[in-house]
Motif scaffolding. Structure first.
Motif, short mmCIF file in Angstrom:
data_model
loop_
_atom_site.label_atom_id
_atom_site.label_comp_id
_atom_site.label_asym_id
_atom_site.label_seq_id
_atom_site.Cartn_x
_atom_site.Cartn_y
_atom_site.Cartn_z
N VAL A 135 32.55 -6.77 -79.33
CA VAL A 135 31.31 -7.44 -78.95
C VAL A 135 31.17 -8.75 -79.72
O VAL A 135 30.78 -9.79 -79.16
CB VAL A 135 30.09 -6.52 -79.22
CG1 VAL A 135 28.78 -7.29 -79.01
CG2 VAL A 135 30.15 -5.30 -78.30
N ARG A 136 31.48 -8.71 -81.01
CA ARG A 136 31.31 -9.90 -81.85
C ARG A 136 32.24 -11.04 -81.44
O ARG A 136 31.83 -12.20 -81.34
CB ARG A 136 31.56 -9.54 -83.32
CG ARG A 136 31.29 -10.69 -84.30
CD ARG A 136 31.67 -10.31 -85.72
NE ARG A 136 33.11 -10.23 -85.90
CZ ARG A 136 33.90 -11.29 -86.11
NH1 ARG A 136 33.39 -12.51 -86.15
NH2 ARG A 136 35.20 -11.12 -86.28
N THR A 137 33.50 -10.72 -81.20
CA THR A 137 34.50 -11.75 -80.90
C THR A 137 34.58 -12.09 -79.41
O THR A 137 35.21 -13.08 -79.03
CB THR A 137 35.89 -11.32 -81.37
OG1 THR A 137 36.29 -10.13 -80.66
CG2 THR A 137 35.89 -11.04 -82.87
N LEU A 181 16.77 -2.74 -82.53
CA LEU A 181 16.34 -3.32 -81.27
C LEU A 181 17.45 -4.18 -80.68
O LEU A 181 18.21 -4.82 -81.42
CB LEU A 181 15.09 -4.19 -81.49
CG LEU A 181 13.83 -3.45 -81.94
CD1 LEU A 181 12.74 -4.44 -82.30
CD2 LEU A 181 13.33 -2.51 -80.86
N PRO A 182 17.58 -4.18 -79.35
CA PRO A 182 18.60 -5.05 -78.73
C PRO A 182 18.38 -6.51 -79.11
O PRO A 182 17.26 -6.95 -79.32
CB PRO A 182 18.36 -4.84 -77.22
CG PRO A 182 17.70 -3.51 -77.13
CD PRO A 182 16.85 -3.39 -78.37
N SER A 183 19.48 -7.23 -79.24
CA SER A 183 19.38 -8.65 -79.61
C SER A 183 18.66 -9.44 -78.53
O SER A 183 18.83 -9.20 -77.34
CB SER A 183 20.79 -9.23 -79.81
OG SER A 183 20.71 -10.62 -80.04
N LYS A 184 17.86 -10.40 -78.96
CA LYS A 184 17.14 -11.26 -78.01
C LYS A 184 18.03 -12.40 -77.53
O LYS A 184 17.65 -13.14 -76.63
CB LYS A 184 15.89 -11.83 -78.67
CG LYS A 184 14.85 -10.77 -79.06
CD LYS A 184 13.64 -11.38 -79.71
CE LYS A 184 12.62 -10.31 -80.11
NZ LYS A 184 11.44 -10.91 -80.78
N LYS A 185 19.20 -12.52 -78.16
CA LYS A 185 20.10 -13.60 -77.76
C LYS A 185 20.84 -13.21 -76.49
O LYS A 185 21.33 -12.11 -76.36
CB LYS A 185 21.11 -13.87 -78.87
CG LYS A 185 20.50 -14.35 -80.17
CD LYS A 185 21.56 -14.59 -81.22
CE LYS A 185 20.93 -15.05 -82.53
NZ LYS A 185 21.97 -15.28 -83.57
N GLY A 186 20.98 -14.23 -75.60
CA GLY A 186 21.81 -14.05 -74.40
C GLY A 186 21.58 -12.75 -73.73
O GLY A 186 22.51 -12.07 -73.43
N PRO A 227 28.13 3.83 -74.75
CA PRO A 227 27.15 4.89 -74.46
C PRO A 227 27.78 6.27 -74.28
O PRO A 227 27.26 7.26 -74.80
CB PRO A 227 26.50 4.40 -73.16
CG PRO A 227 26.62 2.92 -73.23
CD PRO A 227 27.94 2.65 -73.88
N ALA A 228 28.89 6.35 -73.57
CA ALA A 228 29.52 7.66 -73.34
C ALA A 228 29.94 8.30 -74.65
O ALA A 228 29.84 9.52 -74.83
CB ALA A 228 30.72 7.52 -72.41
N LEU A 229 30.43 7.48 -75.60
CA LEU A 229 30.91 8.02 -76.87
C LEU A 229 29.77 8.28 -77.85
O LEU A 229 29.98 8.89 -78.89
CB LEU A 229 31.94 7.07 -77.47
CG LEU A 229 33.18 6.84 -76.60
CD1 LEU A 229 34.14 5.88 -77.28
CD2 LEU A 229 33.88 8.16 -76.31
N ALA A 230 28.56 7.80 -77.54
CA ALA A 230 27.39 8.12 -78.35
C ALA A 230 26.83 9.48 -77.98
O ALA A 230 26.03 10.07 -78.71
CB ALA A 230 26.31 7.05 -78.19
N GLN A 231 27.22 9.99 -76.82
CA GLN A 231 26.70 11.26 -76.33
C GLN A 231 27.61 12.44 -76.63
O GLN A 231 27.16 13.59 -76.66
CB GLN A 231 26.51 11.19 -74.81
CG GLN A 231 25.56 10.11 -74.34
CD GLN A 231 25.53 10.05 -72.83
OE1 GLN A 231 24.97 10.93 -72.18
NE2 GLN A 231 26.15 9.03 -72.25
N SER A 273 29.54 -4.94 -71.59
CA SER A 273 28.42 -4.94 -70.65
C SER A 273 27.28 -4.03 -71.06
O SER A 273 26.11 -4.29 -70.76
CB SER A 273 28.91 -4.55 -69.26
OG SER A 273 29.44 -3.23 -69.27
N SER A 274 27.59 -2.94 -71.75
CA SER A 274 26.55 -1.98 -72.11
C SER A 274 26.97 -1.19 -73.34
O SER A 274 27.93 -0.43 -73.29
CB SER A 274 26.31 -1.01 -70.94
OG SER A 274 25.37 -0.02 -71.29
#
Length: 298
Positions: free
Chosen positions: A92-94, A293-298, A37-41, A188-189
């Motif tokens: 995130v993937r691994t 959209l955020p993943s519905k998984k987990g 998030p910080a690096l998206a801003q 986490s986010s």
């Protein structure tokens, strides 16, 4: 020489890519990526900063500063943005802070969906190391307090790329290990992106930044349930721009460039069309569906 034909060709290519992206959901296409998030801003430099090892951008109350390594300089342009998206997405993937870059620069460039030839090796390696060795500082002024954080993305690495690595494959994997703080923040986010869109926009670092930023801002609008937000053009210039004069003409030039790249982003993020408008002194945002959209998984 007139640049309009080149501009028309770029738009035609982007329209074609946008139509291809629209045919398949990002999850089905396995093209989901992530960004902290910080690096998206806030943004990395668009162009080389020469000998300077310090770069600073401000987004309202949020200030980002990057301190470069004396041997590799500051990360800038398309390549570190693509690397950063890959690092975040792969972590995130691994579900691991240890990432494998491949056994050669050519193999790593394929992971990044970058065109590769021997001439590009030096630039790829230098930008990878510049990003890995940089320290990113974020200052957030809230009322009378100051919250600050220093981010080191990579804790350690082992790189075997040589000058002739175009034809050479190492016996060992090139690896990097993310710092615990950065990995935790990503795990986490993180902001979901469609990597097909991010890579399609890679000829313009500004367009890449706008896509990340707009995706994040629309997510924030939805969460906060605000009906509208007005962002002064002066704030946007301070956040995204460098190389423009600090006067009215500089602001007009930046605004023109921003709106041009925004139109490119909206070719892909069609849900945001009509929700991002120029009100003269402000850019107005009204809520719309997040691009991914955020993943519905987990």
């Amino acid at each position: 020489m007139c640049k309009k034909p080149t501009r028309r060709l770029r738009i035609a290519a982007l329209i074609d890519e946008a139509s291809q992206v629209e045919r398949e959901d990002a999850y089905k296409a396995d093209s989901i990526g992530y960004m902290a998030p910080a690096l998206a801003q806030v943004t990395l430099p668009h162009k080389s900063q020469g000998e300077s090892l310090y770069y600073e951008r401000t987004n309202g109350k949020l200030t980002l500063a990057i301190r470069g390594h004396k041997s590799y300089g500051l990360p800038f342009g398309t390549i570190p943005r693509v690397i950063l998206a890959w690092i975040s997405s792969e972590a995130v993937r691994t579900k691991s802070p240890e990432l494998f870059l491949g056994r050669s620069a050519a193999e790593f460039s394929k992971k990044l969906s970058l065109h590769y030839n021997g001439h590009d090796l030096s630039r790829l390696k230098k930008q990878c190391l510049a990003l890995s060795r940089a320290v990113i500082s974020i200052d957030n002024k809230v009322e009378k307090s100051l919250r600050f954080e220093d981010i080191k993305i990579v804790r350690s690495g082992l790189i075997f790329w040589e000058k002739d690595a175009d034809a050479t494959t190492s016996l060992w994997e090139n690896t990097i290990a993310l710092t615990e703080d950065f990995y935790t923040a990503i795990a986490s986010s993180s902001v979901p992106l469609d990597l097909r869109v991010y890579f399609a926009l890679k000829k313009s670092p500004l367009a890449m930044d706008i896509y990340c930023w707009l995706t994040y801002r629309m997510f924030l609008l939805q969460v906060s349930r605000k009906s509208r937000v007005l962002i002064p053009w002066e704030y946007l210039k301070a956040q995204f721009a460098s190389g423009y004069s600090d006067d009215e003409q500089g602001l007009r030039d930046f605004k023109k460039a921003f709106l041009r790249r925004l139109r490119e982003v909206l070719l892909f993020y069609t849900e945001a069309q009509g929700h991002v408008t120029d009100n003269g002194k402000h850019l107005a945002l009204t809520p719309c569906r997040p691009h991914v959209l955020p993943s519905k998984k987990g």
